[in-house]
Design an enzyme around this catalytic site. Structure first.
Site, PDB file in Angstrom:
ATOM      1  N   ARG A  13       0.829  -1.209   0.000  1.00 54.86           N
ATOM      2  CA  ARG A  13       0.000   0.000   0.000  1.00 54.86           C
ATOM      3  C   ARG A  13       0.872   1.271   0.000  1.00 54.86           C
ATOM      4  NH1 ARG A  13      -0.509   4.649   2.398  1.00 54.86           N
ATOM      5  NH2 ARG A  13      -0.134   3.683   4.436  1.00 54.86           N
ATOM      6  N   ASP A  14       1.624   1.480   1.062  1.00 50.93           N
ATOM      7  CA  ASP A  14       2.401   2.718   1.175  1.00 50.93           C
ATOM      8  C   ASP A  14       3.472   2.776   0.079  1.00 50.93           C
ATOM      9  OD1 ASP A  14       2.820   5.136   2.352  1.00 50.93           O
ATOM     10  OD2 ASP A  14       3.895   4.397   4.099  1.00 50.93           O
ATOM     11  N   HIS A 205       5.363   3.981  12.663  1.00 44.38           N
ATOM     12  CA  HIS A 205       5.458   3.928  11.189  1.00 44.38           C
ATOM     13  C   HIS A 205       6.533   4.938  10.765  1.00 44.38           C
ATOM     14  CE1 HIS A 205       3.510   3.820   7.064  1.00 44.38           C
ATOM     15  NE2 HIS A 205       4.092   5.008   7.001  1.00 44.38           N
ATOM     16  N   HIS A 207       9.543   6.522   8.011  1.00 46.49           N
ATOM     17  CA  HIS A 207      10.199   6.678   6.709  1.00 46.49           C
ATOM     18  C   HIS A 207      11.645   7.063   6.964  1.00 46.49           C
ATOM     19  CE1 HIS A 207       6.731   6.578   3.809  1.00 46.49           C
ATOM     20  NE2 HIS A 207       6.128   6.526   4.985  1.00 46.49           N
ATOM     21  N   CYS A 238       5.072   9.186  -0.325  1.00 48.32           N
ATOM     22  CA  CYS A 238       3.656   9.556  -0.223  1.00 48.32           C
ATOM     23  C   CYS A 238       3.344  10.591  -1.282  1.00 48.32           C
ATOM     24  CB  CYS A 238       3.341  10.095   1.171  1.00 48.32           C
ATOM     25  SG  CYS A 238       1.655  10.712   1.300  1.00 48.32           S
ATOM     26  N   ASN A 247       9.865   3.950   3.124  1.00 50.07           N
ATOM     27  CA  ASN A 247       9.683   3.537   4.516  1.00 50.07           C
ATOM     28  C   ASN A 247      10.954   2.878   5.027  1.00 50.07           C
ATOM     29  OD1 ASN A 247       6.973   3.556   3.219  1.00 50.07           O
ATOM     30  ND2 ASN A 247       6.334   2.980   5.278  1.00 50.07           N
TER      31      ASN A 247
HETATM   32  N1  COA Z   1     -13.098   5.857  -2.603  1.00 47.50           N
HETATM   33  C1  COA Z   1     -13.578   6.055  -3.847  1.00 47.50           C
HETATM   34  N2  COA Z   1     -14.301   7.129  -4.225  1.00 47.50           N
HETATM   35  C2  COA Z   1     -14.542   8.052  -3.268  1.00 47.50           C
HETATM   36  C3  COA Z   1     -14.074   7.918  -1.962  1.00 47.50           C
HETATM   37  C4  COA Z   1     -13.317   6.753  -1.646  1.00 47.50           C
HETATM   38  N3  COA Z   1     -12.833   6.551  -0.408  1.00 47.50           N
HETATM   39  N4  COA Z   1     -14.457   8.981  -1.253  1.00 47.50           N
HETATM   40  C5  COA Z   1     -15.159   9.777  -2.079  1.00 47.50           C
HETATM   41  N5  COA Z   1     -15.216   9.220  -3.300  1.00 47.50           N
HETATM   42  C6  COA Z   1     -15.904   9.763  -4.486  1.00 47.50           C
HETATM   43  C7  COA Z   1     -17.308  10.236  -4.195  1.00 47.50           C
HETATM   44  O1  COA Z   1     -18.229   9.199  -4.322  1.00 47.50           O
HETATM   45  C8  COA Z   1     -17.490  11.291  -5.248  1.00 47.50           C
HETATM   46  O2  COA Z   1     -17.751  10.662  -6.486  1.00 47.50           O
HETATM   47  P1  COA Z   1     -18.705  11.323  -7.579  1.00 47.50           P
HETATM   48  O3  COA Z   1     -18.028  12.594  -7.992  1.00 47.50           O
HETATM   49  O4  COA Z   1     -18.737  10.291  -8.653  1.00 47.50           O
HETATM   50  O5  COA Z   1     -19.988  11.539  -6.877  1.00 47.50           O
HETATM   51  C9  COA Z   1     -16.117  11.932  -5.347  1.00 47.50           C
HETATM   52  O6  COA Z   1     -15.201  10.919  -4.876  1.00 47.50           O
HETATM   53  C10 COA Z   1     -15.956  13.175  -4.506  1.00 47.50           C
HETATM   54  O7  COA Z   1     -16.331  12.892  -3.181  1.00 47.50           O
HETATM   55  P2  COA Z   1     -15.803  13.755  -1.936  1.00 47.50           P
HETATM   56  O8  COA Z   1     -16.346  13.186  -0.696  1.00 47.50           O
HETATM   57  O9  COA Z   1     -16.054  15.205  -2.234  1.00 47.50           O
HETATM   58  O10 COA Z   1     -14.255  13.427  -1.947  1.00 47.50           O
HETATM   59  P3  COA Z   1     -13.051  14.405  -2.232  1.00 47.50           P
HETATM   60  O11 COA Z   1     -13.000  14.799  -3.636  1.00 47.50           O
HETATM   61  O12 COA Z   1     -13.064  15.462  -1.186  1.00 47.50           O
HETATM   62  O13 COA Z   1     -11.798  13.417  -1.978  1.00 47.50           O
HETATM   63  C11 COA Z   1     -10.696  11.651  -0.752  1.00 47.50           C
HETATM   64  C12 COA Z   1     -11.525  12.937  -0.676  1.00 47.50           C
HETATM   65  C13 COA Z   1     -10.235  11.342   0.647  1.00 47.50           C
HETATM   66  C14 COA Z   1     -11.557  10.542  -1.275  1.00 47.50           C
HETATM   67  C15 COA Z   1      -9.509  11.838  -1.689  1.00 47.50           C
HETATM   68  O14 COA Z   1      -8.834  13.010  -1.336  1.00 47.50           O
HETATM   69  C16 COA Z   1      -8.532  10.684  -1.620  1.00 47.50           C
HETATM   70  O15 COA Z   1      -8.811   9.584  -2.054  1.00 47.50           O
HETATM   71  N6  COA Z   1      -7.317  10.905  -1.079  1.00 47.50           N
HETATM   72  C17 COA Z   1      -6.311   9.894  -0.996  1.00 47.50           C
HETATM   73  C18 COA Z   1      -5.593   9.982   0.297  1.00 47.50           C
HETATM   74  C19 COA Z   1      -4.438   8.995   0.343  1.00 47.50           C
HETATM   75  O16 COA Z   1      -4.489   7.901  -0.150  1.00 47.50           O
HETATM   76  N7  COA Z   1      -3.342   9.409   0.992  1.00 47.50           N
HETATM   77  C20 COA Z   1      -2.186   8.580   1.090  1.00 47.50           C
HETATM   78  C21 COA Z   1      -2.259   7.650   2.232  1.00 47.50           C
HETATM   79  S1  COA Z   1      -2.324   8.440   3.790  1.00 47.50           S
HETATM   80 ZN    ZN Z   2       4.112   6.059   5.191  1.00 46.05          ZN
END
Ligand code: COA
Ligand code: ZN
Length: 307
Positions: A13-14, A205, A207, A238, A247
């Site tokens: 994942r990471d 955790h 890095h 990240c 990591n």
């Molecule tokens: N998985 C898949 N789709 C998601 C989702 C999830 N967990 N959360 C929201 N969505 C979808 C919604 O259904 C919506 O879809 P639509 O436009 O088709 O209706 C769209 O995304 C927007 O939803 P919203 O709640 O406004 O989300 P956002 O745009 O604010 O995004 C996250 C928020 C958290 C989903 C996004 O920023 C993200 O995936 N970040 C990744 C963080 C990450 O992995 N960091 C590294 C590890 S720590």
């Molecule tokens: Zn990490």
């Protein structure tokens, strides 16, 4: 046999979330099998995030179905919000990893939420997970330093940790997401937490951006932490934390802990095969420091005293 330590492998994942090239689901499965063969029993293979934000995790549900199965295998899925939580639960995960960053900017960049909204979101997920009977682990991300706002005070990390425990998080992972912490900070954070709570609640955790991960891991182990994240070959970074490198490599952590008398249950020789697969499927050149030493010993025909 030494005192047991749990190593939670997060490379799938990471590590893979940040790779420039796509990795096929069946290749992820090969790596997962190699990690299990090496003795790892705690693995975080996926996150349920927006595929636009992290395209490498788009196959999370499909990959989950291909994971090796066994009663002693414990898988965790990272969930950024309630929607991600529901997907993880529906995919059959028993443990979910929540993310709460320590600063306004990091929460915005990572989760598109203000700090207060991220806290509220975690509280909602924790409530739901406890109702559903799932185990929870909340990552205090950027617990030592923020990629956007710089140093993070010990008080901030302790405050958010207490808040998440109060909200029902069974476990907490103190995460040096960008590798900006020090062993001294580790002590200042972990000592009061271990004084107040059962050590089994905590993961660390790390890095290795500035080469201090091993020193920080040892400080944590010496204080009583018995659960660590690590990533095969040091695979990592990240997408939302510029400057973060890999990591702490699983093989380096295993070597250090075993050399200090702990029992990780993981074979470094078998991990080498997993590192080879990781390099093959990412096109990268990953590998912990211990592997260089093992190779040089072998080249000189000398014994390699590792499991
Ligand atoms: N998985 C898949 N789709 C998601 C989702 C999830 N967990 N959360 C929201 N969505 C979808 C919604 O259904 C919506 O879809 P639509 O436009 O088709 O209706 C769209 O995304 C927007 O939803 P919203 O709640 O406004 O989300 P956002 O745009 O604010 O995004 C996250 C928020 C958290 C989903 C996004 O920023 C993200 O995936 N970040 C990744 C963080 C990450 O992995 N960091 C590294 C590890 S720590
Ligand atoms: Zn990490």
């Amino acid at each position: 046999m030494g005192e047991p330590v749990i190593i939670n492998e997060v490379g799938l994942r990471d590590g893979l979330q940040n790779q420039p090239n796509p990795v096929r689901t069946e290749d992820k499965s090969r790596l997962a099998q190699a990690l299990v063969d090496a003795g790892l029993r705690h693995i975080e293979p996926v996150s349920f995030v927006h595929p636009g934000a992290v395209p490498r995790m788009a196959d999370a549900a499909e990959f989950t179905e291909q994971l090796p199965r066994g009663e002693d295998l414990h898988y965790t899925a990272l969930v950024p919000n309630l929607k991600g939580y529901e997907k993880a639960r529906d995919a059959g995960y028993q443990t979910v990893a929540l993310v709460l960053s320590t600063t306004e900017t990091f929460n915005q960049r990572n989760l598109n939420m203000a700090l207060d909204d991220a806290i509220a979101s975690c509280q909602t997920i924790l409530h739901q997970a406890n109702e559903d009977g799932l185990n929870t682990r909340t990552y205090i991300s950027g617990a030592f330093a923020c990629p956007y706002e710089g140093p993070v005070t010990v008080g901030t990390t302790l405050h958010l940790t207490h808040e998440m425990i109060e909200a029902g998080s069974a476990e907490i992972a103190i995460a040096d997401t960008i590798g900006g912490g020090t062993p001294k900070q580790m002590k200042d954070i972990m000592a009061p937490l271990l004084h107040s709570y059962d050590p089994e609640r905590f993961f660390v955790h790390l890095h290795d951006t500035r080469g201090l991960a091993a020193a920080m891991a040892w400080e944590a182990a010496d204080l009583g932490v018995r659960r660590f994240d690590a990533s095969v070959g040091g695979l990592g970074g990240c997408p939302f934390a510029p400057g973060a490198t890999g990591n702490m490599a699983t093989e380096d952590l295993v070597y250090m802990l075993e050399a200090c008398g702990f029992d990780t249950g993981v074979s470094i020789h078998k991990l080498r095969e997993a590192v080879e697969i990781a390099n093959e499927i990412t096109g990268g050149q990953w590998g912990g420091r211990i592997l260089d030493w093992i190779r040089s010993q072998e080249e000189q025909g000398k014994a390699v005293p590792v499991s």
